[in-house]
Design an enzyme around this catalytic site. Structure first.
Site: not given
Length: 286
Positions: A32, A51, A100, A150, A182, A206
């Protein structure tokens, strides 16, 4: 009611549906980005787009949309939802196979899922938190080893924010091997004199788009930047501290584990960095 974007279509939010077999839902197999909007324009879109592509490359995930088209989708959502200040959330998953399975589906038969939606946040740039500062706690960093990607694996950051909330604080800084990595959803910094100190880039954090811009502006303003590890004790002894993210920009931190940082109030260096960042990003917005 918001208009959202799902797999090529603009839809009312209550009509947008994703399969129960989508790997983002079953496996957190998705990535995301969040892009801020100020004055109806996108902040640092190019950085977020680059990114996003890097995250897809790292996960061997195919992009469902060209980057030029993605820019137009962002702009159209801003227009349709009349966003002056706010955010656009983008998520891409590996898609929804027929059942799945841990094994990745065949990309030739399973299309990625792409979703975008807006969040209207009037007053985003004038957040009251910037005037009073954040109070944070420290917790052990128990996330997976590839935090530079991310992904939508956000359970532990959510738990970190809830741990802070339980103590009446605003956020948590994560610590690994004695050093701060972070914040739960932001990069962490301390200020000592005219020097800004923040964790070096690596798989442990990140690679923040706001981080890159702020450090660039800091150097242009003749501030010294050190990219290295620092401890909670060093942070508590700093003159100032702050975090950066796409949604908070530059946000002062005034307390860490019940210990006041500096004067226990937002300091001049962080205030200046926030001012510079907002001014420069507004000029460059598209």
């Amino acid at each position: 009611m918001r208009t959202v974007y799902l797999n090529g279509d603009y839809l009312p939010e209550n009509e947008a549906k994703v399969s129960i077999f989508d790997r983002g839902f079953l496996m957190a197999d998705g990535i995301y980005e969040v892009t801020s909007v100020l004055d109806g324009k996108l902040i640092d879109f190019d950085g977020h787009a680059k990114r996003l592509q890097r995250s897809m490359d790292e996960l061997d995930m195919r992009s469902p949309i060209a980057m030029d088209d993605l820019l137009e989708v962002h702009r159209e959502l801003v227009r349709k939802n009349e966003i002056d200040e706010g955010m656009i959330y983008l998520q891409i998953t590996r898609g929804a196979p027929d059942d799945r399975d841990f094994v990745f589906p065949d990309p030739d038969t399973t299309e990625p899922t792409i979703v975008l939606f807006t969040q209207n946040k009037p007053g985003l740039a004038n957040s009251p938190m910037a005037k009073k500062g954040m109070k944070v706690i420290s917790i052990e960093d128990q996330r997976w080893a590839r935090r530079d990607i991310k992904t939508v694996q956000l359970l532990y950051p959510s738990m970190a924010k809830m741990a802070a909330k339980a103590q009446g604080k605003d956020d948590a800084w994560m610590v690994e091997d004695g050093a701060v990595t972070e914040g739960s959803s932001n990069n962490a910094y301390i200020v000592k004199g005219n020097t800004i100190i923040t964790r070096h880039l690596g798989n442990e954090i990140l690679h923040g788009i706001t981080r890159a811009a702020v450090l660039r502006f800091a150097k242009e303003a003749q501030m010294k930047v050190e990219e290295r590890s620092f401890t909670i004790a060093e942070a508590q002894d700093a003159d100032e501290a702050f975090v950066t993210s796409a949604s908070t920009f530059v946000m002062p931190v005034v307390e860490i584990d019940d210990v006041a940082v500096g004067e226990g109030a937002p300091g001049p260096v962080v205030a200046r960095l926030r001012e510079i960042y907002l001014d420069e990003m507004r000029k460059a917005a598209i």
